[in-house]
Design an enzyme around this catalytic site. Structure first.
Site, PDB file in Angstrom:
ATOM      1  CG  ASP A  15     -57.543  55.760 -15.121  1.00 47.95           C
ATOM      2  OD1 ASP A  15     -56.774  55.343 -15.952  1.00 47.95           O
ATOM      3  OD2 ASP A  15     -57.150  55.913 -13.880  1.00 47.95           O
ATOM      4  CE  LYS A  74     -63.356  55.627 -13.811  1.00 44.76           C
ATOM      5  NZ  LYS A  74     -62.724  57.007 -13.290  1.00 44.76           N
TER       6      LYS A  74
END
Length: 226
Positions: A138, A120
């Site tokens: 997320d 991420k």
């Protein structure tokens, strides 16, 4: 979600916010890597409060190493897991100096080798700093993707891969920012604010959350369905 609906979904988000940006404050790619690494399980607001003074002093990995772990902790002690995050930031700064000449790499493999940098974080840095069409999934994007039907998946990676397949041009560059902001401010976890959502008719979530009732309001003023 049908392809035509996906296009319209993004078109409306783009019209509402043509130039979305990360809410993390940073001045260069190194500060961005640090800010994103610090933001894990923390809010952007909290990270920004902690990094304003830090980034006024430190803007290179060399300066971060000179500051040292204890000096860094003094700046970020208000952030959750600050001890572990301080160790990672010092370690990634050392790796940047030793292996990359102090320059943040732009490719995923090199970024993910940095301590404290997962997929991420790498996706955020690639997108924001280097303009890559990546999707940093997320909790907000994971929720929006599954709730709306835009990109359903049981894991963040599954949602990311579906977004990569489903998201058309010209929306790919800014897609993850639109989805994060939509999830943060409209499609909230506990009570999505469907009554003010600009893509509610395209969304698979049912039942839609009604507008809160204002005490003293007439019945025909209480919500969208009046």
């Amino acid at each position: 979600m049908k392809r035509a609906d996906v296009f319209e979904f993004y078109r409306r988000l783009a019209e509402h916010d043509p130039h979305p940006v990360t809410e993390l404050e940073y001045g260069n790619p190194f500060q961005l890597v640090v800010a994103v690494a610090l933001s894990a399980q923390s809010t952007d607001i909290g990270v920004n409060k902690a990094t304003r003074a830090l980034f006024a002093e430190v803007d290179t990995p060399e300066k971060m190493l000179a500051l040292g772990e204890d000096g860094l902790k003094a700046h970020i002690k208000t952030i959750g897991l600050f001890n572990t995050k301080a160790k990672n930031v010092i370690a990634l700064s050392r790796m940047l100096v030793d292996e990359h000449g102090g320059v943040v790499p732009s490719d995923r493999d090199a970024l993910e080798r940095l301590p404290g940098v997962g997929r991420k974080t790498a996706n955020v840095v690639m997108n924001v700093a280097f303009g890559a069409e990546t999707f940093a999934v997320d909790t907000h994007i994971f929720r929006v993707g599954n709730r709306t039907g835009l990109a359903r998946g049981k894991t963040p990676l599954a949602v990311e891969l579906k977004l990569d397949t489903a998201t058309p041009q010209p929306f790919r560059l800014h897609a993850h920012h639109w989805l994060i902001l939509h999830g943060r401010y409209v499609c909230k976890a506990r009570r999505p604010e469907c009554w003010r959502c600009i893509v509610r008719d395209l969304c698979a979530f049912k039942p839609k959350t009604p507008a809160p009732v204002v005490p003293g309001a007439r019945k025909d003023e209480e919500g969208d369905d009046a």
